[in-house]
Enzyme design. Structure first.
Site: not given
Ligand SMILES: *Cc1c(COP(=O)(O)O)cnc(C)c1O
Length: 471
Positions: A111
């Protein structure tokens, strides 16, 4: 490039306008009126670019209202070695699977990549409009810390982040509460995550409070985040293929809110040669159920158990509407009909369309359980000496079911194992060593304010500290 709503209402908007607002005014989500294309010439020209330069070129296809030199500067600021220790490395784990290292940023999760761009883009947009933004959010750990690390030190943005007191890991607490920046406000709420979310909903749903205090959000439906994520797919494709011939790759994506894999879907629709998009779910597998049966049935909080890949414990995927929009021929009437059906029956039935998921859009899916995660972490460690986090393990576990050997299967690494050391210990019986930088973070002084789960208390706190627009 104009942006319209999946529900067909409201006027077309620019990239910067969608950046500054959340939901479209009719309750739908902003989507590009036409997806730009990625041509073979683009791919040829982009091979030698750095990640930041590539980001400027790819995002530039969408952010046409930001002058290109400005956009390049924003990308250079976001994707600097000072923030990302290394430039999205690809690491093979066997002769079929390769990890795409998206978790080199400050909070050790993918993210960071999109959020760092969003932070700089927001500050830039606010400078141009003369505005300020007070970001109000609730977190159970990961999104909040990525947002705080991306927005710390900004002049025109303050962050008010609610977290449930005593319910995050030591690591998550340290990652958020060790920030000493004046514009970052951590609030530990006496309650659970749902209490935090209810408080955010109450204040954001009060139009007077919201406009007086310039409230905003940086959640996963923000189109700038989706756009910045498209770059991962292009970068990984460029690194995994060679100069001479264009060929396909497949991607496996650990999924929760359907944000990351939606970006893969856009990359594929734009012309990037992607064969399969493999959606990996954990036990909270509403999306896997959809791609197997064509029926989307979100689940309530009490049917969403906590798992060892907690960032995927989501049963209402906020970006899913953008895929349904494409599936329904980009017809807002049909999207509206789906959401009325959801409101009246609790589900959307698209079972007539299941043949198209893989054939037309490349989507396949699977579910990985706690056992699968442990076994996968162990097997990758035994075979390669590399440690993967539980979410990435879900991706690897499901990817193995679809890997064919004739095209590379690229698994997006969504977090680093250090964030989830308990599960790593359970899998391989080893306590992870923290790096010196992480040790420093864990022992740093923490800055957090406790408040009761009361809207009045939150209003007062924000009222006293929110940034105010200049003259
Ligand atoms: C946010 C997140 C996800 C999921 O991603 P999306 O875009 O919500 O589908 C998977 N793994 C981790 C470690 C995350 O922080």
């Amino acid at each position: 490039m104009q942006y319209i709503s999946t529900r067909g209402g409201g006027a077309a908007r620019t990239f910067t306008e969608t950046l500054l607002e959340g939901l479209a005014s009719d309750g739908g989500l902003a989507v590009p009126a036409d997806l730009p294309t990625i041509s073979a010439e683009h791919l040829q020209q982009w091979r030698s670019l750095s990640y930041a330069e590539l980001a400027g070129n790819v995002i530039g296809l969408f952010a046409t209202d930001i002058p290109r030199p400005d956009l390049m500067r924003l990308c250079q600021a976001a994707y600097t070695p000072a923030v990302f220790a290394s430039e999205v490395p690809l690491r093979a784990i066997d002769d079929q699977l390769t990890l795409v290292g998206l978790s080199e940023g400050p909070t050790l999760a993918f993210k960071d990549m999109a959020m760092q761009f969003l932070g700089h883009a927001l500050e830039y947009a606010l400078e141009r409009t003369g505005g300020v933004l007070n970001v109000l959010g609730a977190t159970s750990g990961d999104t909040g810390s990525a947002a705080e690390h991306a927005l710390r030190g900004m002049d025109r943005i303050a962050v008010f982040m609610l977290s449930p007191q005593g319910r995050m890991s030591d690591f998550q607490r340290a990652q958020m509460y060790s920030l000493q920046d004046d514009n970052i406000h951590n609030l530990a709420v006496e309650g659970v995550f749902d209490d935090c979310q209810d408080l955010v909903k109450e204040l954001s749903g009060d139009p007077a409070f919201r406009s007086t205090h310039h409230l905003g959000a940086v959640n996963s439906i923000n189109l700038a985040r989706v756009t910045a994520q498209i770059v991962y797919y292009v970068w990984a494709w460029l690194r995994a293929t060679d100069d001479q011939q264009t060929h396909e790759v497949s991607f496996a994506v650990p999924s929760g809110n359907f944000g990351n894999i939606l970006s893969g879907h856009y990359a594929r629709q734009m012309g990037l040669p992607i064969r399969q998009l493999v959606l990996a779910a954990n036990e909270n597998n509403v999306l896997d159920e959809f791609f197997r049966t064509g029926i989307y049935r979100p689940r309530a909080a009490d049917q969403t158990p906590s798992t060892s890949s907690p960032s995927m414990d989501i049963s209402r995927a906020s970006n899913f509407e953008r895929f349904v929009y494409d599936l329904q021929g980009r017809d807002p009437q049909r999207v509206q009909a789906c959401w009325s059906e959801l409101a009246s029956t609790g589900a959307i039935d698209l079972s007539d369309e299941t043949d198209r998921f893989a054939a037309e859009f490349g989507f396949v899916s699977g579910t990985s359980t706690h056992r699968d995660r442990l076994e996968t972490i162990r097997s990758v460690y035994d075979a390669t000496g590399q440690l993967i986090d539980p979410h990435t393990a879900d991706g690897v576990a499901v990817a193995r079911r679809y890997a064919t050997g004739d095209v590379p299967m690229l698994v997006l690494e969504t977090a680093k194992p250090e964030k989830f050391s308990q599960t790593i210990h359970e899998a391989i019986g080893v306590e992870l060593e923290l790096s010196p930088a992480l040790h420093t973070m864990m022992s740093a002084e923490q800055r957090v304010t406790s408040i009761p789960a009361s809207a009045a208390a939150l209003r007062e706190f924000i009222g006293e500290r929110a940034l105010k627009a200049g003259p």
